[in-house]
Motif scaffolding. Structure first.
Motif, short mmCIF file in Angstrom:
data_model
loop_
_atom_site.label_atom_id
_atom_site.label_comp_id
_atom_site.label_asym_id
_atom_site.label_seq_id
_atom_site.Cartn_x
_atom_site.Cartn_y
_atom_site.Cartn_z
N PHE A 177 0.71 -1.19 -0.03
CA PHE A 177 -0.10 0.12 0.04
C PHE A 177 0.89 1.24 0.13
CE2 PHE A 177 -1.71 3.28 2.86
CZ PHE A 177 -2.78 3.93 2.07
N ASP A 178 2.02 1.37 0.72
CA ASP A 178 2.72 2.54 0.92
C ASP A 178 3.54 2.88 -0.45
OD1 ASP A 178 2.05 2.92 3.47
OD2 ASP A 178 3.82 1.72 4.20
N THR A 179 3.77 1.90 -1.06
CA THR A 179 4.64 1.89 -2.26
C THR A 179 3.66 2.41 -3.51
OG1 THR A 179 6.15 0.17 -2.27
CG2 THR A 179 5.86 0.96 -4.37
N TRP A 180 2.28 2.03 -3.50
CA TRP A 180 1.36 2.45 -4.24
C TRP A 180 0.89 3.78 -4.13
CZ3 TRP A 180 -1.01 1.40 -8.89
CH2 TRP A 180 -0.94 -0.07 -9.42
N LEU A 181 0.72 4.13 -2.72
CA LEU A 181 0.38 5.53 -2.48
C LEU A 181 1.51 6.62 -2.73
CD1 LEU A 181 -1.86 7.11 -1.02
CD2 LEU A 181 -0.72 6.90 1.08
N ASN A 182 2.67 6.07 -2.40
CA ASN A 182 4.03 7.26 -2.64
C ASN A 182 4.09 7.41 -4.19
OD1 ASN A 182 4.41 7.24 -0.11
ND2 ASN A 182 5.93 5.64 0.09
N GLN A 183 3.90 6.56 -5.09
CA GLN A 183 3.97 6.76 -6.64
C GLN A 183 2.51 7.31 -7.00
OE1 GLN A 183 5.94 4.10 -8.99
NE2 GLN A 183 6.94 3.03 -7.17
N SER A 184 1.58 7.15 -6.49
CA SER A 184 0.21 7.50 -7.28
C SER A 184 -0.05 8.79 -6.66
CB SER A 184 -1.02 6.43 -7.15
OG SER A 184 -1.30 6.49 -5.98
N LYS A 185 -0.12 9.15 -5.53
CA LYS A 185 -0.59 10.43 -5.01
C LYS A 185 -0.03 11.53 -5.60
CE LYS A 185 -3.31 11.62 -1.76
NZ LYS A 185 -5.06 11.00 -1.65
N PRO A 186 1.26 11.54 -5.69
CA PRO A 186 1.91 12.94 -6.28
C PRO A 186 1.38 12.94 -7.83
CG PRO A 186 3.85 11.70 -5.48
CD PRO A 186 2.45 10.76 -5.45
N ARG A 187 1.45 11.86 -8.62
CA ARG A 187 0.64 12.03 -10.11
C ARG A 187 -0.54 12.50 -9.93
NH1 ARG A 187 2.55 12.82 -14.24
NH2 ARG A 187 1.04 11.15 -15.63
N LEU A 188 -1.51 12.12 -9.07
CA LEU A 188 -2.92 12.70 -9.12
C LEU A 188 -2.94 14.04 -8.59
CD1 LEU A 188 -4.69 9.50 -7.61
CD2 LEU A 188 -4.40 10.05 -9.96
N GLU A 189 -2.31 14.39 -7.89
CA GLU A 189 -2.16 15.87 -7.46
C GLU A 189 -1.61 16.85 -8.49
OE1 GLU A 189 0.13 16.11 -3.81
OE2 GLU A 189 -1.46 14.94 -2.47
N ALA A 190 -0.73 16.38 -9.05
CA ALA A 190 0.03 17.09 -10.30
C ALA A 190 -1.19 17.44 -11.48
CB ALA A 190 1.19 16.75 -10.62
N LEU A 191 -1.81 16.45 -11.82
CA LEU A 191 -2.88 16.48 -12.74
C LEU A 191 -4.34 16.82 -12.33
CD1 LEU A 191 -1.99 13.26 -14.90
CD2 LEU A 191 -1.07 15.77 -15.24
N GLY A 192 -4.46 16.99 -11.05
CA GLY A 192 -5.72 17.65 -10.68
C GLY A 192 -6.71 16.27 -10.73
#
Length: 537
Positions: A177-192
């Motif tokens: 879960f931590d690996t998924w969250l650390n990689q996906s969260k910045p991408r989602l925030e950057a693209l809104g």
């Protein structure tokens, strides 16, 4: 100290010399004076040009138009076959040699590998450039996520289902879960990206990622659930049918060879075998009907009554499907050693969330539009069903399902035409609601099969023996997002961001620079095993 001449400068000098010769200037000194070069340089270039003139088409590559076309050809082949389809540098080199352009362009394996590497780096830069130019905003999306393994290589894939845009495709160390969250969260925030719903298999890390990481409901993949049931019951019924048919065939052959005394017993045995075969076939047909019914029940509109489905009505139908499958297994004496039915029952609430989330999204949008109750009822009960079944009758490839969807579309279309509300709207308002309904229909998702398809594409790349590096994976992601198009001639990026981007290949043509120059190849040395080489003391 000798100043090295760049590839671009060499090609520029060649073009100038060719242009002056075409204008009628023959003197080396005159040509050198015109291009500000010594006559020895002009002589060297003319001598080189003569050595390149080996084929009837060679003169074309010396002209400015021919050289530009040749450059475009090489880049197109490298992009299409090297980048998209994983063809190696050696094969590209052999192809260009067969095209007889190795006298004008460096086509060695090393040169091709350099072009591939340069193109990979530019592709990564292109996506960063496009995403940074996007205007700020929030985009609600339905996502699907999954992992794929190639030996020790683990790739995490996160996709927006409506557009097909790959938000994340990276090599990870694990799938926690931590690996998924650390990689996906910045991408989602950057693209809104605001995640409204997430579809995945029942991996605990993915469920937690949806609920805790994205703060949304986690929907089960309907095809994963169907596969679990088919692995248990479908395979067993298929084996029983095959065995019953073999016994029936064996009994027929035995009757033909037997005498009159034993024929009566054999006919009784044959009758029993035929009855067993018919019974197994009926059970198999009932199983297939109920298995397909799981998919048919999981729509926002009922195929039978054409009314709006709710999470409660979908749950009730899926429970009935589970009961029917259990009865079939009990009648056939098939044990549920995989505990498949109970696993399916446990996932029914997660399957029903697809319908409840979609209707909640529809309600929120219409309330935001401020529509009155008659318009709301007409949109949800008349327009959306027509557009929904029209979309799915072309989307499905199953012939029997297509017939059912066609029938549902025709029924809802008749109801729609019988309502005078559509005629009361203006032309612009009709177009607005039709476009909204088509967009809304494309937001309903109940499967992560698009991600599974992407995993299959990566599998083909990996098993070609080329391997997958981080840069190569990123470059393939950019090609998927900004180059590959659907039947409506739009890329995934255009569908997600609702904006036009530069043509990817044309951008690469402008950025790739000059092609490498041909180099003199080494002479092949054939060693004589009978010749003794003397070794100095």
């Amino acid at each position: 100290m000798i100043k090295r001449t760049t590839t671009e400068a060499i090609r520029t000098t060649r073009r100038k010399i060719t242009a002056l010769i075409n204008k009628g200037k023959q003197s080396l000194r005159a040509i050198g004076r015109a291009i500000d070069r010594p006559k020895s340089t002009v002589h060297r270039h003319l001598k080189s040009q003569a050595s390149r003139d080996q084929h009837p088409e060679s003169y074309l590559w010396e002209t400015e138009a021919g050289e530009a076309w040749l450059r475009r050809l090489v880049l197109a082949v490298v992009f299409t076959f090297g980048m998209q389809h994983g063809i190696g540098a050696d094969a590209l080199s052999r192809f260009f040699r067969q095209m007889r352009i190795d006298t004008h362009v460096g086509v060695s394996s090393t040169a091709m590998l350099g072009l591939l590497t340069r193109m990979e780096n530019l592709l990564i830069y292109f996506q960063d450039f496009c995403e940074q130019s996007l205007p700020p905003g929030t985009r609600k999306a339905v996502l699907a996520m999954d992992e794929t393994f190639f030996g020790c290589l683990l790739i995490l894939v996160l996709m927006d289902l409506s557009s097909g845009y790959l938000l994340l495709e990276s090599i990870g160390d694990d799938r926690s879960f931590d690996t998924w969250l650390n990689q996906s969260k910045p991408r989602l925030e950057a693209l809104g990206i605001d995640v409204g719903h997430a579809v995945s298999d029942r991996a605990k890390a993915l469920i937690k990622l949806a609920v805790d990481g994205f703060d949304c409901a986690s929907g089960a993949d309907v095809f994963h659930e169907q596969y679990g049931l088919s692995r248990w019951l479908g395979a067993a019924l298929g084996r029983r049918k095959t065995q019953a048919e073999k016994r029936c065939t064996a009994a027929e052959k035995a009757i033909g060879k037997a005498g009159e005394e034993s024929k009566a017993d054999l006919e009784t045995h044959h009758t029993q075998a035929v009855a067993e075969c018919v019974q197994t076939e009926k059970a198999l047909q009932d199983y297939r009907t109920n298995l397909a019914g799981i998919s048919e029940d999981l729509h926002p509109f009922s195929l039978d009554t054409q009314q709006c489905n709710t999470a409660g009505s979908v749950t009730e139908k899926l429970v009935q499907r589970a009961d029917a499958l259990e009865i079939i297994a009990k009648e056939q004496g098939i044990a549920d050693k995989y505990n498949a039915v109970q696993k399916f029952r446990n996932q029914i609430p997660s399957l029903a969330t697809h319908v409840s989330f979609w209707w909640l999204w529809v309600e929120q949008l219409l309330l935001g539009f401020g529509v009155d109750q008659p318009t709301y009822d007409w949109l949800t009960g008349r327009l959306l069903p027509v557009v929904y079944w029209h979309y799915h009758r072309y989307k499905t490839k199953n012939p029997s399902q297509r017939k059912r969807y066609q029938s549902a579309w025709q029924h809802t279309l008749e109801v729609f035409k019988g309502d005078p509300f559509w005629e009361s709207l203006g032309e612009s308002e009709q177009q607005h609601w039709l476009e909204w309904a088509e967009w809304m229909v494309r937001q309903y998702h109940r499967s992560s099969s698009a991600v599974e398809g992407r995993n299959g594409h990566l599998s083909q790349l990996y098993h070609k023996g080329r391997g997958i590096t981080k840069n190569r994976l990123k470059a393939r992601t950019v090609i998927h997002n900004y180059w590959e198009k659907r039947s409506d001639d739009t890329t995934a990026a255009e569908r997600l961001f609702k904006t036009q981007f530069p043509d990817l290949f044309e951008w690469l043509v402008d950025q790739m620079g000059e092609l490498p120059l041909p180099r003199k190849t080494r002479q092949l040395v054939v060693r004589n095993p009978l010749k003794l080489q003397s070794v100095p003391a």
